[in-house]
Design a protein around this motif. Structure first.
Motif, PDB file in Angstrom:
ATOM      1  N   SER A   1     -82.195 -10.839  -0.926  1.00 42.83           N
ATOM      2  CA  SER A   1     -82.362  -9.520  -0.311  1.00 42.83           C
ATOM      3  C   SER A   1     -81.305  -9.278   0.766  1.00 42.83           C
ATOM      4  O   SER A   1     -80.862  -8.151   0.961  1.00 42.83           O
ATOM      5  CB  SER A   1     -83.778  -9.363   0.248  1.00 42.83           C
ATOM      6  OG  SER A   1     -84.002 -10.313   1.247  1.00 42.83           O
TER       7      SER A   1
ATOM      8  N   ALA B   1     -78.394  -8.173  -1.122  1.00 45.95           N
ATOM      9  CA  ALA B   1     -78.590  -6.843  -1.697  1.00 45.95           C
ATOM     10  C   ALA B   1     -78.445  -5.765  -0.638  1.00 45.95           C
ATOM     11  O   ALA B   1     -77.967  -4.657  -0.918  1.00 45.95           O
ATOM     12  CB  ALA B   1     -79.958  -6.766  -2.352  1.00 45.95           C
TER      13      ALA B   1
ATOM     14  N   VAL C   1     -79.100  -8.915  -7.863  1.00 46.44           N
ATOM     15  CA  VAL C   1     -78.396  -8.538  -6.627  1.00 46.44           C
ATOM     16  C   VAL C   1     -77.438  -7.384  -6.918  1.00 46.44           C
ATOM     17  O   VAL C   1     -77.398  -6.379  -6.210  1.00 46.44           O
ATOM     18  CB  VAL C   1     -77.612  -9.736  -6.038  1.00 46.44           C
ATOM     19  CG1 VAL C   1     -76.661  -9.275  -4.944  1.00 46.44           C
ATOM     20  CG2 VAL C   1     -78.574 -10.776  -5.492  1.00 46.44           C
TER      21      VAL C   1
ATOM     22  N   GLU D   1     -79.304  -4.163  -7.417  1.00 46.64           N
ATOM     23  CA  GLU D   1     -79.798  -3.595  -6.165  1.00 46.64           C
ATOM     24  C   GLU D   1     -78.666  -3.044  -5.317  1.00 46.64           C
ATOM     25  O   GLU D   1     -78.860  -2.149  -4.512  1.00 46.64           O
ATOM     26  CB  GLU D   1     -80.589  -4.655  -5.385  1.00 46.64           C
ATOM     27  CG  GLU D   1     -81.986  -4.867  -5.954  1.00 46.64           C
ATOM     28  CD  GLU D   1     -82.677  -6.024  -5.263  1.00 46.64           C
ATOM     29  OE1 GLU D   1     -82.737  -6.010  -4.023  1.00 46.64           O
ATOM     30  OE2 GLU D   1     -83.131  -6.942  -5.969  1.00 46.64           O
ATOM     31  N   ARG D   2     -77.504  -3.612  -5.484  1.00 44.69           N
ATOM     32  CA  ARG D   2     -76.358  -3.105  -4.723  1.00 44.69           C
ATOM     33  C   ARG D   2     -75.751  -1.874  -5.399  1.00 44.69           C
ATOM     34  O   ARG D   2     -74.669  -1.427  -5.029  1.00 44.69           O
ATOM     35  CB  ARG D   2     -75.286  -4.192  -4.592  1.00 44.69           C
ATOM     36  CG  ARG D   2     -75.679  -5.322  -3.676  1.00 44.69           C
ATOM     37  CD  ARG D   2     -74.554  -6.313  -3.505  1.00 44.69           C
ATOM     38  NE  ARG D   2     -73.366  -5.689  -2.928  1.00 44.69           N
ATOM     39  CZ  ARG D   2     -73.225  -5.431  -1.640  1.00 44.69           C
ATOM     40  NH1 ARG D   2     -74.184  -5.750  -0.801  1.00 44.69           N
ATOM     41  NH2 ARG D   2     -72.138  -4.857  -1.180  1.00 44.69           N
TER      42      ARG D   2
END
Lengths: 486, 118, 370
Positions: C70, C73, C104, C107-108
């Motif tokens: 997280s 991310a 990741v 989410e990015r």
């Protein structure tokens, strides 16, 4: 004519000659150097694409394909006892899915074979060697490692020269692709993958590729691999490092881009076996056999109207020791130029012949006008300047200015080549080496350039007088694209 | 452990260190060979694909050296089925791992080899 | 005329200055580029330094709590440098760490960014974006990747082809057809390299069978060659009739060789006869040798008989190839042993098998040679 008349008479002649040649010489000078810059530009384009591809597709992947053709490395050997075991071992452990090594001992008088037998536990076998190509020498025996698995074959034969040894190696080779490597060359672990990529990419058309050769002198070598390129300590090899750098860019990458590559190095070239057999292999009478064979391949395939490609691979993966004494260097350059001349003469019918496409219309004329004649013009030019000075026809500041421009332009070309190297492969990591290279680029023009021009003329002259070629033991790099200036 | 790739080197170092091994990381084949000769390790993880000396070259040198007889070698090879694998085994590798690799698998293989040899 | 130097080129001064200036510029470029590259690398490294630990934790599969994931991310400072570092790491690991890295990236928002970059003017950016999308191995992105097979830059096409391959069979049959079409050379520019296309088509498995069958009839020799190699490697039985035809009649010699070799892999006993016909003396040497190798792969009495017949052929390369091919099967091995013991056999035939038999013995026992 009295001696007093000779000087003014000579002076008149020199003035007339100078007046007559100054414009042609200038035009020639501009053309040749500009062509070098264009070639470097083409090379840059080629390398950028090559590197982008490597970056995007990853080096790992190249070795990963099962679809690459089997390769046989053909290694002619003559009195190589000192380094041969290491050299064969490093060839056997190149990264490639399926390759084997055929070493041809060209009647060595030292114990080349004995050390090989000891190191690889060789035993004699009755293997038949097909006579696809005519071979002059007599085959004495064929040997393989006792385990029957190490992909190595050593053939002993009576001495008959390098080209004949290579032809025998071609006959014995089982691979679809043949790589010619000199026993004293040092290859990177990925060398084979690198030079065969064009065949894997375009299998129906690719017939030959050539790799870059760099000077190994002074570099760090561990376990038969060159692990850190460094500039040599001696002056002659230093200059040659820079010379090779430039010559391969000018002579190969650009022509490859244009689709008219006519010269690949005998010391590290790849050919399709069937094509070599079709054209009859290396010409054992030729002194520039690497140039000659590729010209023959071009001639043959163009006459048959086949669609084919010859490509240069710019990534430096092959290193060789260059001559460090003037004597050896002299022999080498005389030989190269002689080979150039004899081959160009043999294939003079291709000149400006549209039937041979870009090779006939571009490459062959270029080699005539800019490679063959360059040392002659350079020499005559120097002679005229000296005469002009002595006879007071041209003034000193002008002469100096002219020389500065001429050599300045030559240095510019070298620097452009170095810039390209710095932007792409960046092999010389140390700052000190970069400095040495810059200095060598300048030093080359003081003495070295003039001497090599003279040696090249000697080679040409020897051929014109019909002297018999002498078989030397120097490395067969065949710079070819090495330039002279006026 | 030798790999010219920072990521892989750090990954392997991290993973093996956490599993209780002492790891010496080298950035290329020459360093690795020097390090192995200086103080022979129990096991060496060598990337096949390194500039200069490849993992295979290092392996060849190690196997040719009597003094390094007991050194276990695991090769990190490219995706290929045979190329590096065949060559690795014929040169005397004890095990291999294909890249891209699973860090967990590496630890398993290393500990299996080490415990078997003890 | 004698007072005035007769040879003078007034503009030489300017030329000299120009040349010297250019020399200095180039020397500076060399030095500066070296500094710039080193510095750029350093900056990226520093920017990523705080995240390095998290990156490695995820890559090593040590991020059970998901905290490192997280953090990666949510980081905004390292921007595209981090995206790129994640992508790089993704090419090196597999299993759970790879899945974590993909999440990741998702989410990015890397997917949207990469899809936008597919339309970029820079071919480097397009290639990078294609690679990123390919690494996600998401069949939903198939169309995006397939479209990049038509990109104007060769590098992008290569990346696209490889990315389609990474999707595996889920990419579907039409993707296979597009890959094969991309092999065609376009005007002067070469198409997708043969090996890359072969790799991709092999990865697509049976999904590429219809495309490959069609590719065998393509007008481009390069396409036919790729199709033949893949048909052989992937054992596409439906392609054998067409392969037989190519092996016998294709205008391109390399295609004939590839088709013959492919038949060696996929061929059935019924294909032995047409392959054996390729051993005829009027065929090109390369095709004859390929036929001998293919028969060696296929084996069986008929194949062995055909191979034994050419042991005494005038083309000694063919004879030796045939002897080697015979040594691949038990059946063939007894045939060459019989030849070597048969005093009535042609001396040339015995000569061809002698070395091969010795190699076999060496392999078995480490002995057997003189």
């Amino acid at each position: 004519m009295s001696p007093d008349d000779i000087i003014p008479g000579l002076r008149e002649v020199v003035i007339d000659v100078l007046a007559a040649v100054q414009w042609p010489v200038l035009v020639y000078f501009v053309l040749i150097n500009t062509s070098y810059l264009i070639f470097i530009g083409l090379a840059a384009w080629d390398f950028v694409h090559h590197l982008r591809r490597v970056e995007q597709t990853g080096r790992q992947e190249r070795v990963a394909s099962e679809f690459v053709p089997p390769v046989t490395l053909v290694v002619p050997m003559y009195n190589e006892a000192a380094g041969i075991v290491q050299s064969i071992q490093s060839l056997l452990s190149l990264r490639y899915p399926h390759h084997d090594v055929v070493g041809v001992d060209d009647g060595s008088s030292d114990d080349t074979f004995a050390v090989l037998k000891e190191a690889f536990d060789l035993v004699e076998v009755d293997r038949e060697i097909p006579a696809d190509l005519p071979v002059k020498a007599e085959v004495l025996s064929v040997h393989v490692p006792r385990n029957g698995r190490t992909p190595l074959t050593i053939i002993r034969k009576t001495n008959s020269g390098r080209s004949d040894a290579v032809n025998l190696g071609i006959n014995a080779a089982g691979g679809e692709l043949l790589v010619f490597v000199d026993a004293d060359s040092i290859l990177d672990p990925d060398a084979l993958m690198t030079v065969t990529v064009p065949f894997a990419d375009d299998p129906t058309r690719m017939v030959a590729t050539g790799g870059v050769i760099r000077a190994a002198n002074g570099s760090r070598v561990v376990a038969g691999r060159l692990v850190e390129p460094r500039m040599p300590r001696q002056l002659l090899p230093r200059i040659q490092v820079v010379e090779y750098l430039r010559a391969f860019l000018i002579g190969r990458a650009g022509w490859s881009r244009l689709g008219a590559l006519v010269l690949i190095s005998g010391a590290f070239g790849v050919f399709r076996r069937d094509i070599l057999v079709e054209v009859g292999g290396l010409d054992t009478d030729s002194i520039g056999e690497d140039f000659e064979v590729l010209m023959r391949v071009h001639q043959h395939l163009k006459r048959e109207g086949r669609d084919y490609r010859v490509k240069f691979v710019g990534e430096p993966v092959c290193w060789t020791e260059v001559p460090s004494t003037a004597k050896v260097l002299q022999k080498q350059r005389a030989r190269w130029h002689r080979g150039l001349w004899e081959t160009l003469w043999k294939y003079k019918h291709m000149m400006f012949n549209p039937r041979y496409g870009k090779v006939g219309m571009l490459a062959v004329p270029y080699y005539w006008f800019f490679e063959l004649i360059a040392p002659l013009l350079e020499f005559v030019g120097l002679l005229l300047v000296v005469l002009g000075l002595v006879l007071d026809v041209i003034n000193v500041p002008f002469a100096i200015l002219f020389m500065l421009v001429a050599y300045g332009y030559a240095i510019l070309v070298t620097l452009a080549a170095m810039t390209l190297e710095e932007m792409t492969f960046r092999k010389y990591a140390r700052w000190r080496d970069l400095g040495t290279m810059l200095l060598a680029a300048i030093a080359e023009n003081i003495g070295y350039r003039q001497l090599t021009a003279w040696w090249r003329l000697q080679g040409w002259w020897a051929s014109l007088r019909g002297q018999k070629q002498v078989w030397g033991t120097m490395t067969r790099v065949g710079l070819g694209g090495e330039e002279g200036k006026t | 452990m030798a790999d010219d790739d920072d990521d892989i080197r750090d990954l392997v170092e991290l993973k093996l260190t956490q599993s209780g091994y002492t790891v010496r990381a080298c950035a290329n084949g020459v360093e690795a060979l020097d390090e192995i000769r200086r103080d022979p390790p129990t096991l060496a993880v060598l990337d096949v694909m390194m500039p200069g000396l490849s993992g295979i070259d290092v392996l060849r040198e190690v196997r040719a050296d009597e003094a390094l007889k007991g050194v276990l070698v695991v090769l990190l090879t490219a995706r290929s089925r045979d190329t590096d694998v065949d060559m690795g085994f014929s040169t005397g590798a004890d095990d291999y791992l294909i890249k891209p690799f699973s860090p967990r698998e590496l630890v398993h293989r290393v500990s299996a080899l080490v415990s078997r040899s003890q | 005329m004698t007072d005035q130097p007769p040879v003078s080129l007034a503009f030489l001064d300017e030329v000299l200055v120009g040349v010297l200036v250019l020399c200095v510029v180039l020397a500076l470029v060399v030095v500066l580029s070296r500094i710039r590259i080193a510095r750029r690398r350093e900056t990226v490294k520093q920017r990523l330094a705080p995240l390095r630990h998290d990156l490695l934790a995820v890559g090593a599969g040590e991020d059970e709590s998901g905290q490192a994931r997280s953090r990666l991310a949510q980081d905004r400072e390292a921007g595209t440098d981090l995206d790129r570092a994640v992508v790089d790491l993704l090419t090196k690991v597999r299993g759970t760490p790879a899945d974590d890295l993909v999440s990741v990236l998702r989410e990015r928002d890397a997917v949207a960014k990469a899809r936008r970059a597919l339309g970029s003017r820079s071919s480097v950016k397009r290639a990078r974006a294609t690679r990123t999308l390919g690494l996600l191995r998401d069949p939903a992105l198939t169309l995006d990747l397939v479209r990049m097979l038509d990109d104007r830059s060769g590098e992008v096409r290569i990346v696209a082809a490889r990315s389609v391959g990474a999707l595996g069979p889920e990419a579907g049959p039409s993707a296979a057809a597009s890959v094969l079409r991309a092999v065609r050379s376009r005007r002067s520019a070469p198409g997708v390299p043969a090996t890359v296309a072969m790799g991709t088509l092999t990865q697509l498995g049976v999904q590429s069978e219809p495309a490959v069958a069609l590719g065998l009839t393509d007008e481009d020799a390069g396409v036919r060659n790729v199709a033949a190699a893949v048909a052989g490697h992937s054992l596409f039985l439906s392609c054998t009739p067409r392969l037989t035809e190519l092996a016998a009649h294709d205008p391109d010699r390399m295609v004939r060789v590839s088709a013959t070799e492919a038949l060696g892999s996929v061929g059935r006993p019924a294909d032995v006869e047409p392959i054996a016909r390729l051993l005829a003396p009027h065929e090109p040497p390369a095709v004859r040798r390929a036929a001998a190798r293919a028969l060696g792969e296929l084996g069986g009495q008929m194949a062995v008989d055909a191979m034994v017949r050419v042991l005494a052929d005038d083309d000694r390369s063919l004879a030796v190839t045939s002897a080697t091919a015979l040594s691949q099967s038990e059946h063939g091995r007894s045939a060459i042993r019989a030849v070597s013991l048969d005093d009535d056999a042609a001396p040339t035939a015995r000569s061809a098998v002698a070395g091969v038999l010795q190699m076999l013995d060496l392999r078995d026992t480490g002995r057997g040679a003189r």
